[in-house]
Design a protein around this motif. Structure first.
Motif, mmCIF file in Angstrom:
data_model
loop_
_atom_site.group_PDB
_atom_site.id
_atom_site.type_symbol
_atom_site.label_atom_id
_atom_site.label_comp_id
_atom_site.label_asym_id
_atom_site.label_seq_id
_atom_site.Cartn_x
_atom_site.Cartn_y
_atom_site.Cartn_z
ATOM 1 N N ASN A 67 24.617 -25.580 11.145
ATOM 2 C CA ASN A 67 23.211 -25.506 10.769
ATOM 3 C C ASN A 67 22.557 -24.259 11.337
ATOM 4 O O ASN A 67 21.756 -23.609 10.671
ATOM 5 C CB ASN A 67 22.453 -26.749 11.252
ATOM 6 N N LEU A 68 22.883 -23.921 12.578
ATOM 7 C CA LEU A 68 22.333 -22.731 13.210
ATOM 8 C C LEU A 68 22.836 -21.474 12.515
ATOM 9 O O LEU A 68 22.056 -20.545 12.254
ATOM 10 C CB LEU A 68 22.682 -22.702 14.695
ATOM 11 N N ASP A 69 24.118 -21.433 12.180
ATOM 12 C CA ASP A 69 24.685 -20.289 11.463
ATOM 13 C C ASP A 69 24.007 -20.106 10.104
ATOM 14 O O ASP A 69 23.663 -18.986 9.719
ATOM 15 C CB ASP A 69 26.187 -20.457 11.258
ATOM 16 N N THR A 70 23.804 -21.200 9.400
ATOM 17 C CA THR A 70 23.153 -21.145 8.093
ATOM 18 C C THR A 70 21.709 -20.672 8.226
ATOM 19 O O THR A 70 21.248 -19.837 7.446
ATOM 20 C CB THR A 70 23.198 -22.522 7.418
ATOM 21 N N LEU A 71 21.003 -21.193 9.229
ATOM 22 C CA LEU A 71 19.617 -20.794 9.456
ATOM 23 C C LEU A 71 19.525 -19.303 9.768
ATOM 24 O O LEU A 71 18.700 -18.592 9.196
ATOM 25 C CB LEU A 71 19.013 -21.605 10.602
ATOM 26 N N LEU A 72 20.372 -18.815 10.647
ATOM 27 C CA LEU A 72 20.322 -17.399 11.024
ATOM 28 C C LEU A 72 20.733 -16.490 9.870
ATOM 29 O O LEU A 72 20.174 -15.408 9.700
ATOM 30 C CB LEU A 72 21.195 -17.148 12.254
ATOM 31 N N THR A 73 21.677 -16.931 9.067
ATOM 32 C CA THR A 73 22.077 -16.142 7.906
ATOM 33 C C THR A 73 20.939 -16.041 6.899
ATOM 34 O O THR A 73 20.620 -14.953 6.408
ATOM 35 C CB THR A 73 23.320 -16.756 7.233
ATOM 36 N N ALA A 74 20.294 -17.172 6.623
ATOM 37 C CA ALA A 74 19.163 -17.165 5.697
ATOM 38 C C ALA A 74 17.996 -16.360 6.258
ATOM 39 O O ALA A 74 17.331 -15.612 5.526
ATOM 40 C CB ALA A 74 18.718 -18.592 5.413
ATOM 41 N N LEU A 75 17.762 -16.479 7.556
ATOM 42 C CA LEU A 75 16.704 -15.713 8.209
ATOM 43 C C LEU A 75 16.974 -14.221 8.109
ATOM 44 O O LEU A 75 16.091 -13.442 7.749
ATOM 45 C CB LEU A 75 16.591 -16.141 9.674
ATOM 46 N N TYR A 76 18.211 -13.820 8.381
ATOM 47 C CA TYR A 76 18.568 -12.408 8.301
ATOM 48 C C TYR A 76 18.401 -11.871 6.875
ATOM 49 O O TYR A 76 17.853 -10.790 6.674
ATOM 50 C CB TYR A 76 19.997 -12.174 8.779
ATOM 51 N N MET A 77 18.863 -12.637 5.901
ATOM 52 C CA MET A 77 18.760 -12.187 4.510
ATOM 53 C C MET A 77 17.298 -12.032 4.089
ATOM 54 O O MET A 77 16.931 -11.072 3.416
ATOM 55 C CB MET A 77 19.484 -13.154 3.578
ATOM 56 N N GLY A 78 16.454 -12.970 4.488
ATOM 57 C CA GLY A 78 15.032 -12.882 4.162
ATOM 58 C C GLY A 78 14.366 -11.688 4.818
ATOM 59 O O GLY A 78 13.582 -10.961 4.196
ATOM 60 N N ILE A 79 14.682 -11.463 6.086
ATOM 61 C CA ILE A 79 14.113 -10.323 6.811
ATOM 62 C C ILE A 79 14.621 -9.020 6.222
ATOM 63 O O ILE A 79 13.857 -8.066 6.036
ATOM 64 C CB ILE A 79 14.442 -10.417 8.313
ATOM 65 N N ASP A 80 15.897 -8.962 5.917
ATOM 66 C CA ASP A 80 16.481 -7.735 5.368
ATOM 67 C C ASP A 80 15.878 -7.396 4.009
ATOM 68 O O ASP A 80 15.609 -6.228 3.716
ATOM 69 C CB ASP A 80 17.998 -7.876 5.254
ATOM 70 N N ASP A 81 15.633 -8.414 3.190
ATOM 71 C CA ASP A 81 14.997 -8.179 1.897
ATOM 72 C C ASP A 81 13.557 -7.717 2.068
ATOM 73 O O ASP A 81 13.075 -6.869 1.311
ATOM 74 C CB ASP A 81 15.029 -9.445 1.036
#
Length: 54
Positions: free
Chosen positions: A4-18
């Motif tokens: 869950n933490l990995d998924t959250l951080l991946t989604a967070l990174y993708m949103g920030i990067d976009d």
């Protein structure tokens, strides 16, 4: 919990990067991109870590 933490951080990174997009720099490239740095800072705040030593 880790998945869950990995998924959250991946989604967070993708949103920030976009949102930030590609920023150009002069000279030597940084070790961390702006998106990675913001993602680490937000994750630190979300997890409740108040100091760098934690």
């Amino acid at each position: 919990m880790t998945n869950n933490l990995d998924t959250l951080l991946t989604a967070l990174y993708m949103g920030i990067d976009d949102a930030i997009g590609a920023i150009r720099w002069l000279g030597r490239p940084p070790q961390l991109t702006d998106s990675e740095l913001v993602c680490v800072a937000v994750a630190q705040a979300l997890l409740g870590f108040t100091s760098k030593s934690r």
